[in-house]
Design a protein around this motif. Structure first.
Motif, PDB file in Angstrom:
ATOM      1  N   SER A  35      34.775  -8.582 -62.981  1.00  0.00           N
ATOM      2  CA  SER A  35      36.116  -8.032 -62.687  1.00  0.00           C
ATOM      3  C   SER A  35      36.399  -8.186 -61.204  1.00  0.00           C
ATOM      4  O   SER A  35      35.642  -7.670 -60.378  1.00  0.00           O
ATOM      5  CB  SER A  35      36.173  -6.556 -63.052  1.00  0.00           C
ATOM      6  N   GLU A  53      47.983   0.216 -66.929  1.00  0.00           N
ATOM      7  CA  GLU A  53      46.711  -0.462 -66.600  1.00  0.00           C
ATOM      8  C   GLU A  53      46.426  -0.414 -65.092  1.00  0.00           C
ATOM      9  O   GLU A  53      45.300  -0.674 -64.671  1.00  0.00           O
ATOM     10  CB  GLU A  53      46.720  -1.909 -67.120  1.00  0.00           C
ATOM     11  N   SER A  71      42.856  -1.016 -66.149  1.00  0.00           N
ATOM     12  CA  SER A  71      42.316  -2.376 -66.251  1.00  0.00           C
ATOM     13  C   SER A  71      41.057  -2.503 -65.400  1.00  0.00           C
ATOM     14  O   SER A  71      40.890  -1.784 -64.411  1.00  0.00           O
ATOM     15  CB  SER A  71      43.356  -3.382 -65.764  1.00  0.00           C
TER      16      SER A  71
END
Ligand code: NAI
Length: 719
Positions: free
Chosen positions: A291, A422, A448
């Motif tokens: 990520s 998100e 997110s």
């Protein structure tokens, strides 16, 4: 390993090679022994330089080797061989010379450091002492007071301070190895009699007894039960009072005691746990390595009260541009003054220019339209926060991350007020926000991975230890604190006093017991939350029913104090009395004693004697039990996350390794047995009922803490 080359015709250059900081692994130690022997035996070589590859001299012992059967040559004779060499040996110190690295340098005859290098003996922070002669050579070189300071605190010094203290002989802004080689050529053939530190007498002091007594008192006060700082003082005392060889024996004995102590294990666990939390994962499976964070150059803080001010300071000090929004005009003016003062004091301490121009102040929320990330820190009121999130979502440019500093409200509910849920995460700072190291990064079901990665990355940038946790009431830290606080109240009902409970917890190692801590934070804060939760009732009923809320046992003691206006230090009265509002010196209060007696009589509670063991077990095991539930629920990814949160945010004593590590040291079977015992004695108290995960772990033979994740995984797959 260590590489050997001959340079400038007659200098043997030994380069330590073990990335990233050339730690003294078995291979490196063997390499040093071999290359030193070679340099000393080659007739062409007249002097030697030891350096480290890639700009780092040596970061010290290889911690991964601790707890294993250490192979390879030991450090003490290796350093002794260097010091006894008949050819001058010069340490060229770039980057770091820490722990065993500095001890190696102290065995050399000369030390030349780059101006940007840092030096220190941080062993004490791992529950150990510098046992390769560090406690014996450093006091001989720089004197007892300065050596005590460095060895008992483990603090690092800059090259400039090291020069002032006399640890290094020279500092340079140029290529350190080149300078050291030139220097080595210049001292070739010179006598080394005055260069062997172990042969120095320890500089005398007018009153060693008084000096060591004061040092011992100081470490006892600050160490709160940690044994390594005490052993460090004892070892330095040996340097001051015994011949070198006997001092080395004493150093070895003290080290042996520390090495096998649970405290060293706990502190080494902390070292690795702090690194482990950076490799975060979410319950969805998203991870730190997959990520990507987004860049944050400009941020905003909404609400400039206690927390917002500290957050703005932390952001500005890290070089971010900050828009600071506060709707109350008076607060805005006061906040600007306070933030300016904080920045100026911080800059003075660090010897830099205050980042005053990084912050713009505004009463208008519209001014945050162009920022990359916002941290909301308005009152802890869901309706207000929902309104603010709705406004922010309408005002901000697309992609702005919206973060909240709530202490425990539902992140998901706030996210649902926005067009892009998100982008919403919690960034839960701890007071004072520019000082406290902990940051809980809270992800909701819709946050997110980019939002989590960005908040984690920003946390790191502003110097925080950031831990990613899931969304639940109180997140990790405050959720575990609740049963701890509740048990303390139940103990008062059953006959304990605030002083007695606090004393047991402070002897355990907390900086402050639960009641002193509550007085400091303000009793009204929790009262407001309990009122909002419908737990505070005004009917003065007596008997069992008055102490039951929502089907569970409840103690209204804290509420009753608040009804009397006793909010803690700020009002001069709380669980203790204070000379005046704001004073910090807590004194037992006879009023409280009477109040507790009347309360117990009213509710027909029979007082019994409660000992320290019960205080510790009920308060700590209930907190730990909640920790197991948090793991079970997947709110924390592993025990390290919980332990780091408790060490950095709740002053859990590091030498006890965090609550989950502590449970593993006590023995999970023992924790379970005691919880079962207390649960039977108080069946209506929910937090004493042992969690499923704790039972599962015990049923699985109480695996070591690094294996818990496997059991948790199995447990989740069965659900
Ligand atoms: P505080 O009461 O000191 O400050 C809140 C500030 O927000 C006030 O200055 C108020 O005027 C301002 N404000 C209210 N509505 C606003 C709006 N619409 N726009 C801009 N500003 C507005 O509160 P504190 O203690 O700083 O807490 C803030 C948040 O941080 C809360 O959610 C709290 O739970 C959380 N928190 C507090 C901690 C603490 O120790 N005080 C620790 C960790 C989190």
């Amino acid at each position: 390993m260590a590489q050997y080359t001959r340079v400038s015709g007659s200098v043997g250059l030994i380069t330590l090679q073990n990335p990233p900081v050339n730690a003294l692994s078995a291979a490196v130690r063997q390499g040093i022994v071999n290359t030193v022997q070679r340099a000393l035996s080659e007739p062409e070589v007249k002097s030697v330089v030891i350096c480290g590859q890639k700009g780092a001299f040596c970061g010290g012992a290889d911690i991964k080797e601790f707890g294993t059967n250490m192979s390879g040559p030991p450090l003490v004779p290796m350093i002794h061989a260097i010091e006894s060499a008949v050819k001058p040996v010069v340490a060229a110190i770039e980057g770091v010379a820490l722990g065993g690295g500095l001890e190696l340098a102290l065995g050399c005859h000369y030390r030349i450091a780059h101006s940007k290098a840092r030096l220190g003996l941080p062993e004490v922070t791992l529950g150990l002492l510098p046992a390769a002669g560090g406690t014996q050579r450093l006091p001989r070189l720089i004197g007892v007071p300065a050596a005590l300071d460095l060895i008992t605190t483990g603090r690092h010094v800059t090259a400039t301070e090291a020069l002032q203290l006399g640890i290094v002989d020279q500092i340079t802004d140029h290529n350190t190895v080149d300078v050291a080689v030139k220097f080595a050529l210049s001292v070739a053939g010179q006598s080394l009699d005055s260069r062997r530190i172990s042969s120095y007498p320890c500089p005398r002091h007018s009153d060693f007894d008084a000096l060591f007594e004061a040092a011992m008192q100081k470490v006892h006060q600050s160490a709160r039960g940690a044994i390594a700082p005490v052993a460090c003082v004892q070892a330095v005392r040996a340097a001051a009072t015994l011949p070198y060889s006997q001092g080395m024996e004493r150093e070895k004995e003290l080290m042996a005691t520390l090495f096998t102590s649970g405290q060293a294990r706990a502190l080494q666990y902390c070292f690795f746990a702090q690194r482990a939390v950076g490799r975060w994962s979410m319950s969805s499976g998203a991870r730190w390595d997959t990520s990507k964070p987004r860049p944050v150059h400009k941020a905003a803080v909404i609400g400039l009260g206690t927390m917002g001010r500290g957050i703005a300071v932390a952001l500005a000090q890290a070089g971010l541009s900050v828009v600071a929004v506060e709707t109350q005009e008076k607060q805005l003016i006061e906040a600007k003054q306070a933030v300016t003062g904080m920045l100026e004091r911080g800059a003075k301490r660090r010897g830099v220019t205050p980042a005053l121009d990084k912050i713009t102040y505004s009463p208008n929320i519209q001014n945050v339209a162009d920022v990359d990330l916002i941290i909301e820190a308005v009152f802890e009121d869901m309706a207000l926060k929902e309104k603010v999130f709705k406004q922010l979502s309408a005002v901000c440019k697309p992609g702005t991350f919206l973060c909240t500093n709530t202490s425990g409200l539902d992140i998901n509910r706030l996210a649902s007020q926005t067009c892009n849920p998100e982008l919403v995460v919690g960034m839960h700072f701890f007071a004072p926000a520019h000082v406290m190291k902990l940051l809980e990064v809270v992800y909701g079901p819709r946050s997110s991975p980019h939002a989590v990665a960005t908040a984690m990355h920003l946390g790191k940038k502003i110097g925080k230890v950031s831990v990613a946790v899931g969304n639940c009431r109180g997140f990790v830290g405050n959720r575990m604190l609740k049963p701890y606080l509740e048990q303390a109240l139940f103990l008062l009902e059953e006959g304990a006093t605030p002083e007695q409970v606090d004393q047991a917890l402070e002897e355990f190692g907390f900086a402050m017991g639960v009641f002193r801590m509550s007085d400091l934070s303000g009793l009204d804060v929790g009262w407001r939350v309990r009122k909002a939760d419908g737990l505070v009732t005004s009917d003065a009923t007596t008997g069992q029913q008055a102490r039951i809320r929502q089907g569970h046992r409840y103690s209204p003691l804290g509420d009753l104090l608040c009804e009397q206006g006793r909010f803690g230090q700020k009002t001069g009265r709380g669980w203790y009395q204070y000379d005046k509002p704001g004073s910090r010196v807590a004194k037992p209060d006879p009023w409280l004693q009477n109040f507790l007696e009347e309360y117990r009589a009213r509710h027909g509670l029979v007082v019994r004697r409660i000992d320290h063991q019960e205080v510790l077990e009920r308060c700590l095991y209930s907190l730990i039990n909640e920790g197991f539930r948090i793991l079970e629920d997947g709110i924390a990814a592993g025990p390290e996350d919980i332990d780091v949160i408790y060490m950095f945010g709740y002053s859990w004593p590091r030498h006890r390794g965090g609550p989950m590590f502590y449970a593993s040291m006590v023995g999970l079977a023992r924790v379970l047995e005691r919880l079962e015992y207390y649960h039977q004695a108080h069946p209506d108290v929910p937090s004493l009922h042992p969690s499923t995960l704790l039972r599962k772990l015990v049923a699985n033979g109480s695996p070591p803490i690094h294996k818990w994740r496997e059991v948790i995984k199995k447990l989740h797959s069965q659900l």
